[in-house]
Motif scaffolding. Sequence first.
Motif, PDB file in Angstrom:
ATOM      1  N   UNK A  28       0.816  -1.216   0.000  1.00 19.22           N
ATOM      2  CA  UNK A  28       0.000   0.000   0.000  1.00 19.22           C
ATOM      3  C   UNK A  28       0.847   1.262   0.000  1.00 19.22           C
ATOM      4  N   UNK A  29       2.053   1.188   0.593  1.00 19.89           N
ATOM      5  CA  UNK A  29       2.937   2.357   0.718  1.00 19.89           C
ATOM      6  C   UNK A  29       3.989   2.398  -0.380  1.00 19.89           C
ATOM      7  N   UNK A  30       3.780   1.640  -1.455  1.00 22.29           N
ATOM      8  CA  UNK A  30       4.681   1.675  -2.602  1.00 22.29           C
ATOM      9  C   UNK A  30       5.378   0.353  -2.835  1.00 22.29           C
ATOM     10  N   UNK A  31       6.028   0.234  -3.990  1.00 23.36           N
ATOM     11  CA  UNK A  31       6.728  -1.002  -4.342  1.00 23.36           C
ATOM     12  C   UNK A  31       8.049  -1.089  -3.588  1.00 23.36           C
ATOM     13  N   UNK A  32       8.398  -2.327  -3.199  1.00 21.38           N
ATOM     14  CA  UNK A  32       9.620  -2.563  -2.436  1.00 21.38           C
ATOM     15  C   UNK A  32      10.423  -3.671  -3.087  1.00 21.38           C
ATOM     16  N   UNK A  33      11.734  -3.621  -2.880  1.00 20.12           N
ATOM     17  CA  UNK A  33      12.617  -4.708  -3.280  1.00 20.12           C
ATOM     18  C   UNK A  33      13.037  -5.462  -2.039  1.00 20.12           C
TER      19      UNK A  33
END
Length: 243
Positions: A28-33
């Motif tokens: 929900x708070x953005x794409x992550x790696x």
Amino acid sequence: MSRLDISGDARRVVAAVKAGGVAIIPMDVGYAGIGGCHDALMRFFHAKGRGAHKRNAMLGNLALHDELHLLDARGRDMVRCLVEDHDLPVAVVAGFREQHPLLRALGDEALAASTDGGTLAMLLNAGNFLRAVTEEATAQGQPLFGSSANLTGTGTRFRAADVQPEILAVADVVVDYGLQKYNRYRRSSTMIDFRTMEVIRIGSCYEVIAEALKRHFDVELPPDPGLEALPSGHLREAQRVYS
């Protein structure tokens, strides 16, 4: 168009991470790696162009928070209030149990690169995919750590299509669920040290988090000076160890 296969995609991500890979995932708070070992995290670290002082955060849930974090009853009550009562995403910084099996599975090098000053940051309640992948990984004894899927200093990506090619090039799996919920904030998660109630990073849902903490616990968080004045959300340069 078919519906999202959240459980299947979570299994695919955990399989890739267990094999030493890097995954790009939606939250929900953005794409992550994310990764689960030193080599994977370092590949992602170098692709981002992160400074050597930066630390990763753990993907978690309330059960892992209870098991790993060292926090007094009031601090735990505040976390549960935000997550359970108000359904808000929050990154919790606190002391931690270093000998927990999940953290030992990460390895000493990766753990050192993911903790700071005896603290561990853990992201909670950032969407259905985070919930599913955390549950799948925990069941398999696999820790998940990472940071936002973007070149350092370029801002959180809320669409997989906006993640830079340099980041995508090191990913073994990319889960693309389109535009993510809190895109209008243009910041990642709000991060708070619940030992001291110091705001480490102003992020998504910050004003709602601040109001809830004031209402229920009489905790006054500093005002948000605004995205243009504070694009990273970090109130002080010294706080930028957790990105």
